[in-house]
Motif scaffolding. Sequence first.
Motif, PDB file in Angstrom:
ATOM      1  N   ASN A   1     -31.898 -44.236   9.469  1.00  0.00           N
ATOM      2  CA  ASN A   1     -32.564 -43.564   8.344  1.00  0.00           C
ATOM      3  C   ASN A   1     -31.975 -43.966   6.998  1.00  0.00           C
ATOM      4  O   ASN A   1     -32.700 -44.228   6.048  1.00  0.00           O
ATOM      5  N   ASP A   2     -30.618 -44.001   6.935  1.00  0.00           N
ATOM      6  CA  ASP A   2     -30.054 -44.474   5.657  1.00  0.00           C
ATOM      7  C   ASP A   2     -30.122 -45.999   5.572  1.00  0.00           C
ATOM      8  O   ASP A   2     -30.233 -46.570   4.496  1.00  0.00           O
ATOM      9  N   GLN A   3     -30.134 -46.652   6.754  1.00  0.00           N
ATOM     10  CA  GLN A   3     -30.222 -48.112   6.764  1.00  0.00           C
ATOM     11  C   GLN A   3     -31.569 -48.597   6.225  1.00  0.00           C
ATOM     12  O   GLN A   3     -31.634 -49.527   5.414  1.00  0.00           O
TER      13      GLN A   3
ATOM     14  N   ARG B   1     -34.773 -50.428  -0.520  1.00  0.00           N
ATOM     15  CA  ARG B   1     -34.357 -50.491  -1.931  1.00  0.00           C
ATOM     16  C   ARG B   1     -33.924 -51.901  -2.305  1.00  0.00           C
ATOM     17  O   ARG B   1     -34.245 -52.396  -3.381  1.00  0.00           O
ATOM     18  N   MET B   2     -33.183 -52.553  -1.404  1.00  0.00           N
ATOM     19  CA  MET B   2     -32.723 -53.917  -1.715  1.00  0.00           C
ATOM     20  C   MET B   2     -33.890 -54.890  -1.790  1.00  0.00           C
ATOM     21  O   MET B   2     -33.933 -55.777  -2.635  1.00  0.00           O
TER      22      MET B   2
ATOM     23  N   GLY C   1     -24.552 -43.945   3.867  1.00  0.00           N
ATOM     24  CA  GLY C   1     -23.562 -42.870   3.866  1.00  0.00           C
ATOM     25  C   GLY C   1     -24.279 -41.532   4.013  1.00  0.00           C
ATOM     26  O   GLY C   1     -23.660 -40.503   4.286  1.00  0.00           O
ATOM     27  N   SER C   2     -25.602 -41.552   3.841  1.00  0.00           N
ATOM     28  CA  SER C   2     -26.386 -40.332   4.050  1.00  0.00           C
ATOM     29  C   SER C   2     -26.499 -40.037   5.541  1.00  0.00           C
ATOM     30  O   SER C   2     -26.812 -38.918   5.945  1.00  0.00           O
ATOM     31  N   GLY C   3     -26.250 -41.085   6.377  1.00  0.00           N
ATOM     32  CA  GLY C   3     -26.373 -40.912   7.820  1.00  0.00           C
ATOM     33  C   GLY C   3     -27.810 -40.621   8.193  1.00  0.00           C
ATOM     34  O   GLY C   3     -28.753 -41.048   7.508  1.00  0.00           O
ATOM     35  N   ALA C   4     -27.979 -39.855   9.272  1.00  0.00           N
ATOM     36  CA  ALA C   4     -29.334 -39.517   9.698  1.00  0.00           C
ATOM     37  C   ALA C   4     -29.953 -38.555   8.689  1.00  0.00           C
ATOM     38  O   ALA C   4     -31.134 -38.639   8.371  1.00  0.00           O
ATOM     39  N   LEU C   5     -29.137 -37.628   8.205  1.00  0.00           N
ATOM     40  CA  LEU C   5     -29.557 -36.663   7.180  1.00  0.00           C
ATOM     41  C   LEU C   5     -28.382 -35.900   6.593  1.00  0.00           C
ATOM     42  O   LEU C   5     -28.443 -35.409   5.473  1.00  0.00           O
ATOM     43  N   ALA C   6     -27.278 -35.776   7.377  1.00  0.00           N
ATOM     44  CA  ALA C   6     -26.175 -34.908   6.976  1.00  0.00           C
ATOM     45  C   ALA C   6     -24.885 -35.694   6.765  1.00  0.00           C
ATOM     46  O   ALA C   6     -23.796 -35.185   7.012  1.00  0.00           O
ATOM     47  N   SER C   7     -25.009 -36.944   6.355  1.00  0.00           N
ATOM     48  CA  SER C   7     -23.876 -37.828   6.091  1.00  0.00           C
ATOM     49  C   SER C   7     -23.043 -38.079   7.356  1.00  0.00           C
ATOM     50  O   SER C   7     -23.606 -38.197   8.439  1.00  0.00           O
ATOM     51  N   THR C   8     -21.743 -38.117   7.228  1.00  0.00           N
ATOM     52  CA  THR C   8     -20.896 -38.497   8.365  1.00  0.00           C
ATOM     53  C   THR C   8     -19.507 -37.878   8.230  1.00  0.00           C
ATOM     54  O   THR C   8     -19.108 -37.494   7.128  1.00  0.00           O
TER      55      THR C   8
ATOM     56  N   SER D   1     -27.349 -36.213   0.720  1.00  0.00           N
ATOM     57  CA  SER D   1     -27.677 -37.007   1.918  1.00  0.00           C
ATOM     58  C   SER D   1     -29.112 -36.777   2.386  1.00  0.00           C
ATOM     59  O   SER D   1     -29.750 -37.693   2.909  1.00  0.00           O
ATOM     60  N   LEU D   2     -29.619 -35.562   2.207  1.00  0.00           N
ATOM     61  CA  LEU D   2     -31.016 -35.298   2.605  1.00  0.00           C
ATOM     62  C   LEU D   2     -31.958 -36.126   1.734  1.00  0.00           C
ATOM     63  O   LEU D   2     -32.893 -36.762   2.215  1.00  0.00           O
ATOM     64  N   ASP D   3     -31.678 -36.094   0.435  1.00  0.00           N
ATOM     65  CA  ASP D   3     -32.504 -36.855  -0.501  1.00  0.00           C
ATOM     66  C   ASP D   3     -32.342 -38.359  -0.247  1.00  0.00           C
ATOM     67  O   ASP D   3     -33.313 -39.117  -0.317  1.00  0.00           O
ATOM     68  N   GLY D   4     -31.125 -38.767   0.076  1.00  0.00           N
ATOM     69  CA  GLY D   4     -30.850 -40.194   0.299  1.00  0.00           C
ATOM     70  C   GLY D   4     -31.755 -40.807   1.362  1.00  0.00           C
ATOM     71  O   GLY D   4     -32.185 -41.949   1.217  1.00  0.00           O
ATOM     72  N   VAL D   5     -32.047 -40.050   2.414  1.00  0.00           N
ATOM     73  CA  VAL D   5     -32.882 -40.606   3.489  1.00  0.00           C
ATOM     74  C   VAL D   5     -34.363 -40.263   3.360  1.00  0.00           C
ATOM     75  O   VAL D   5     -35.212 -40.881   4.004  1.00  0.00           O
ATOM     76  N   SER D   6     -34.688 -39.267   2.539  1.00  0.00           N
ATOM     77  CA  SER D   6     -36.099 -38.846   2.497  1.00  0.00           C
ATOM     78  C   SER D   6     -36.802 -39.238   1.208  1.00  0.00           C
ATOM     79  O   SER D   6     -38.014 -39.099   1.096  1.00  0.00           O
TER      80      SER D   6
END
Length: 458
Positions: free
Chosen positions: A109-111, A117-118, A195-202, A224-229
């Motif tokens: 999800n963060d990947q 973005r890249m 670093g956002s992980g699936a949703l809750a970071s790591t 982290s929630l925003d990072g993946v969504s």
Amino acid sequence: MKLWAGRFSKETDAMMDDFNASIRFDSRMYRQDILGSAAHVRMLGACGIIPPADAELIRKTLFEILEDIEQGKIEFDQSAEDIHMNIETLLIERIGQVGKKLHTGRSRNDQVALDFRMYIRDEIKNIKALLADMEQTLIKLSESHLDTIMPGYTHLQRAQPITLAHHLMAYFQMFRRDIERLDDCYKRVNIMPLGSGALASTTYPINRMMVAEELGFDGITENSLDGVSDRDFALELASCLSIIMVHLSRFSEEIILWSSSEFSFIELDDAYSTGSSIMPQKKNPDAAELVRGKSGRVFGSLMALLTVMKGLPLAYNKDMQEDKESLFDAIDNVKSCLGIFIKMLDTMKINKANMRNAAKGGFTNATDLADYLVRKGIPFRDCHEIVGKMVAYCIGKKIGLEDMTIEEMRQFSECITEDVYESISLEACVGGRKVPGGPAPESVLASIESGKAFLDAL
Ligand code: ARG
């Protein structure tokens, strides 16, 4: 074996595999995926999360995979679903157990947010370069047509004389804003979500800034929630692309009109026109028509993206896999439209005489005649009325205002004297509009200079 097969006791149905896979379209992000993984794994090693030697081996192998992809040596596998798992599978095939450490502290999800973005970041640069080429072409054309008089229109009715340079530099302004909009969009694209992980970071002691720095990001996402969504950055780019297509589509419409025999302002080069399978005489402005048509397709991508994102609960949902095809399609089409448009403009022939003749008809100097009367002391509203009557008289006689004799003119106003003719010549009408932003050659030249400075600073 799927990388996530542990909790499953059955194979995925082949139809489900096909339905679920995104490798068909996300394979184009292979480079971003590999660079992102390489930065991630270097950080895992540096932070002592995996042995540095393992990190080194993974990184080296990732770059070997990149080279093999670039040399066409690799065929992606649909059962590996997407580009992320294809690369990871290749890695594990090559270095076994060590390769399995890559995905530590990371989720697809963060990947995918990172890769997207890249990828967008790279394409913004490509599109900006094409827009800059377009601007150079417009400047070059404008410089040689500062004195090419043509009618300016409102309601597609001849209104006041302008020059071709002035008209073209109007498009320069639109594409300039498009470049500025892309720059602004870039600021929000260039934030690092890993670093956002699936949703809750790591829970691993990762160093997000280190990854951001290696990959050239300006900062990291702060939730982290925003990072993946978040896909605002894709929506913003689709909006920027749609506005570019509005501009190209309006320009296309003018090219199509101008190349018709009714206008005959321009002739498109044979290399950018096509013929008819039945009518031997036809030469059609297909490039411009296709650009006008493709604008609909790009707006469709924006609408599709908005609709995919609407109502999605936080955080990642598989719906979001649908974000890529629309945006990729919009990016591809905007690039091909800009490319062809630049060549079409660069090679078209301009029929100055027809432009000038069109400006001569249609009473485009009527406002200037009214302004002449204002200078003789008559209030503008009355001047408007007087000239309106003169126009009606000329329509009856099928002549232009400048063709009236001085006696005829003086029947409408005693204030008119011989100097009227030079006040209402096309050159005077254009040349008198020297205000900043006006069509007088010196004003257009000033806007060309400021345009050049803008391009030089890019
Ligand atoms: N192919 C997926 C996409 O494009 C990658 C992320 C998948 N994540 C997941 N949890 N299934 O969105």
